[in-house]
Motif scaffolding. Sequence first.
Motif, short mmCIF file in Angstrom:
data_model
loop_
_atom_site.label_atom_id
_atom_site.label_comp_id
_atom_site.label_asym_id
_atom_site.label_seq_id
_atom_site.Cartn_x
_atom_site.Cartn_y
_atom_site.Cartn_z
N THR A 1 0.82 -1.21 0.00
CA THR A 1 0.00 0.00 0.00
C THR A 1 0.86 1.26 0.00
N THR A 2 0.16 2.39 -0.15
CA THR A 2 0.83 3.69 -0.16
C THR A 2 1.62 3.90 1.13
N GLN A 3 0.98 3.58 2.25
CA GLN A 3 1.67 3.78 3.53
C GLN A 3 2.94 2.94 3.59
N GLY A 4 2.85 1.69 3.10
CA GLY A 4 4.04 0.84 3.08
C GLY A 4 5.14 1.45 2.23
N ALA A 5 4.76 1.99 1.08
CA ALA A 5 5.76 2.58 0.18
C ALA A 5 6.43 3.78 0.83
N VAL A 6 5.62 4.65 1.43
CA VAL A 6 6.18 5.86 2.03
C VAL A 6 7.07 5.49 3.24
N TRP A 7 6.58 4.58 4.08
CA TRP A 7 7.39 4.16 5.23
C TRP A 7 8.71 3.57 4.77
N SER A 8 8.64 2.71 3.78
CA SER A 8 9.85 2.03 3.31
C SER A 8 10.85 3.03 2.72
N MET A 9 10.35 3.94 1.89
CA MET A 9 11.27 4.89 1.25
C MET A 9 11.83 5.89 2.24
N VAL A 10 10.95 6.47 3.06
CA VAL A 10 11.41 7.46 4.04
C VAL A 10 12.30 6.79 5.09
N GLY A 11 11.86 5.61 5.56
CA GLY A 11 12.65 4.89 6.56
C GLY A 11 14.00 4.45 6.02
N GLY A 12 14.01 3.96 4.79
CA GLY A 12 15.26 3.50 4.20
C GLY A 12 16.23 4.64 3.98
N LEU A 13 15.71 5.73 3.42
CA LEU A 13 16.55 6.91 3.17
C LEU A 13 17.05 7.50 4.48
N GLY A 14 16.11 7.70 5.41
CA GLY A 14 16.46 8.32 6.69
C GLY A 14 17.46 7.50 7.46
N SER A 15 17.20 6.17 7.58
CA SER A 15 18.11 5.36 8.40
C SER A 15 19.49 5.28 7.75
N ALA A 16 19.53 5.18 6.41
CA ALA A 16 20.83 5.10 5.74
C ALA A 16 21.64 6.38 6.01
N ILE A 17 20.99 7.53 5.89
CA ILE A 17 21.71 8.79 6.09
C ILE A 17 22.12 8.95 7.56
N LEU A 18 21.19 8.65 8.47
CA LEU A 18 21.51 8.78 9.89
C LEU A 18 22.69 7.91 10.29
N LEU A 19 22.66 6.65 9.82
CA LEU A 19 23.73 5.72 10.19
C LEU A 19 25.07 6.18 9.63
N ILE A 20 25.05 6.77 8.44
CA ILE A 20 26.30 7.29 7.87
C ILE A 20 26.81 8.45 8.71
N VAL A 21 25.89 9.33 9.11
CA VAL A 21 26.30 10.49 9.92
C VAL A 21 26.98 10.02 11.20
N PHE A 22 26.44 8.95 11.81
CA PHE A 22 27.01 8.47 13.07
C PHE A 22 28.02 7.33 12.87
N SER A 23 28.60 7.25 11.67
CA SER A 23 29.55 6.17 11.39
C SER A 23 30.97 6.73 11.36
N PRO A 24 31.96 5.83 11.31
CA PRO A 24 33.35 6.31 11.27
C PRO A 24 33.71 7.10 10.02
N VAL A 25 32.91 7.06 8.96
CA VAL A 25 33.27 7.88 7.80
C VAL A 25 33.06 9.36 8.09
N MET A 26 32.18 9.64 9.05
CA MET A 26 31.86 11.03 9.37
C MET A 26 32.80 11.57 10.46
N SER A 27 33.05 10.76 11.50
CA SER A 27 33.86 11.26 12.61
C SER A 27 34.58 10.11 13.30
N GLY A 28 35.52 10.46 14.15
CA GLY A 28 36.14 9.45 15.01
C GLY A 28 37.45 8.89 14.51
N LEU A 29 37.72 9.00 13.20
CA LEU A 29 38.98 8.48 12.67
C LEU A 29 39.75 9.63 12.01
N PRO A 30 41.06 9.47 11.85
CA PRO A 30 41.82 10.51 11.16
C PRO A 30 41.37 10.70 9.70
#
Lengths: 542, 114
Positions: free
Chosen positions: A449-478
Amino acid sequence: MNVLSSAILAAAPEATKVGNPWVNIGIFGLFVGITLIVVLKASSNNKTAADYYAGGRSFTGTQNGTAIAGDYLSAASFLGIVGAIAINGYDGFLYSIGFLVAWLVALLLVAELLRNTGKFTMADVLSFRLKQRPVRIAAAISTLAVCVFYLLAQMAGAGALVSLLLGIDGKLGQSLVIVVVGALMIVYVLIGGMKGTTWVQIIKACLLIAGAFIMTIMVLAAYGFNFSALLGAAVESAGTPEILNPGLQYGKSGTSKLDFISLALALVLGTAGLPHVLMRFYTVPTAKEARRSVVWAIWLIGGFYLFTLVLGYGAGAMIGAEKIKAAPGGVNSAAPLLAFELGGPLLLGLISAVAFATILAVVAGLTITAAASFAHDVYASVIAKGKSTPEKEMKVARRTVVVIGIFAIVGGIGAQGQNVAFLVALAFAVAASANLPTILYSLFWKKFTTQGAVWSMVGGLGSAILLIVFSPVMSGLPTSMIPGADFAVFPLANPGIVSIPLAFALGWLGSVLDKNTEDPVKAAEMEVRSLTGVGAEKAVDH
Amino acid sequence: MSTTEESDLGTGIDFTAEQDSEEFTELRKTHRSFVFPMAVIFLLWYFAYVLLADYAHEFMSIKVWGNVNVGLLLGLLQFVSTFGITAAYVSYSNRKLDPKAAAIRKRLEAQAGE
């Protein structure tokens, strides 16, 4: 992808002293001249939206497959994989396998059904039987996000690459090159539309694959066409047999091993969700040609990665890891150095120009995808609420091209010297998390359904970006984006292992919890169309 | 919102009835019975390979022929299997899927044209 592109972007700030920059610039100028003529010729009949976005659907499967290979084999694939194999041996080879196998997802599950159901963009398919506005907006956002991340990485990479290949030094010189690349790209896309861009990709893919093939034959000939002897020479040069075994790069710790699984997941599921790849399925007249495109692309890409295996070990054997690492471009200099070793300044010039042309062509492909998505999904469907005319829509698309071009130039200059590897990794991870689950669900799962599509896209995009922000590529390493800070609570560089399953789960959960029902007639229409190609193939059958 | 003459066909077609028709159900079954198992197989095979490369270094390092070890051989087999599945899918589509899809398409387009 991480290491590949970080390698490119880490390309040293000084210029290489190998070869003659003027030969490189001359050959590149020749490429630009020839492709511009082709683009001008191809553009003479860009009249309708289908002409501009989808090249009039006039390409054959073979042509389009070559263009897909051109889109896919970016400079990172060529310079990065050759370098990674030369330095890290077997672990470099692992990338190419992920990049290749991923095409089976596109071939078996996506390409033909997508061609039969949509017109121009990914959102066409996703919103077919769901509610137009929310799904289109979500799909357009994730399309733009993937394109922008990919685009920035390519533009920033261009600056680093030319410092290596053309001998242009310093920040000002590199910025100037980024401006030139951006301006050329805008010209290509504005004049040529999808047709022109496709021809640029075809020419570039042929040059790249032919160049790699010639070098492969030369390397093999140097070892009496005995692959085992080549490997032996590579081991001797490296001083350790470990370069033939897995683990040199990813075997360091439990975390790095897990990171590799995450990367493998993003690679294999990301390809079929990359918007600029998906858009290529619309440039052919029928689903059968879409299938042919993918098949042809698989052969070309597979063949190319086999060449890079030989070239990588060849560079390791003939030049040596130490010399490659010490060269101005670091890991990325492996292929150019090998070209110089094999064929002198002329072959080096050819390979360098091809590598540079690759960035130009990939950037053009990304820009037209992003512009089409904005004009077609956001402007025509959401802002103008479907009351726009094709002329108006194309005007918006052309303006978007200019805006994106300027944005890419400014962003590319800003991202210079940054560790932008995370942009490409993010592009693949976002494509796999935000796009692929929704594509597969809407093609194969009736109760989506529409709700499934929106949840999946927003959740997938959001979680991927958030996890990158809090990953070692963003901070913590030289080597992080912000080396001084440390808020890396997520240990992996690639978010795929979390965000992809999460997006699949959200798509399912959103659908089963959705109180609204979707139009069963639309669902039936979509399924019948997707498998039979009714309507989509009209022009050909009659 | 339509911007081309394509895909506008279909006003005269009863898609719901078509979806339930025997002919279409058969086409869907033919399609899914190939692509789903194949997708599962290649994904399992790919991840088995990834896990071996990640966690079974000793096994992957066994020499098979000259300097070519198990890891390299399995990696090349991934290429072979990808090419093989591609070829198998093309042949299956040409033989089984395309004729069925074309028959339905022709019938529906004739319906819509009336």
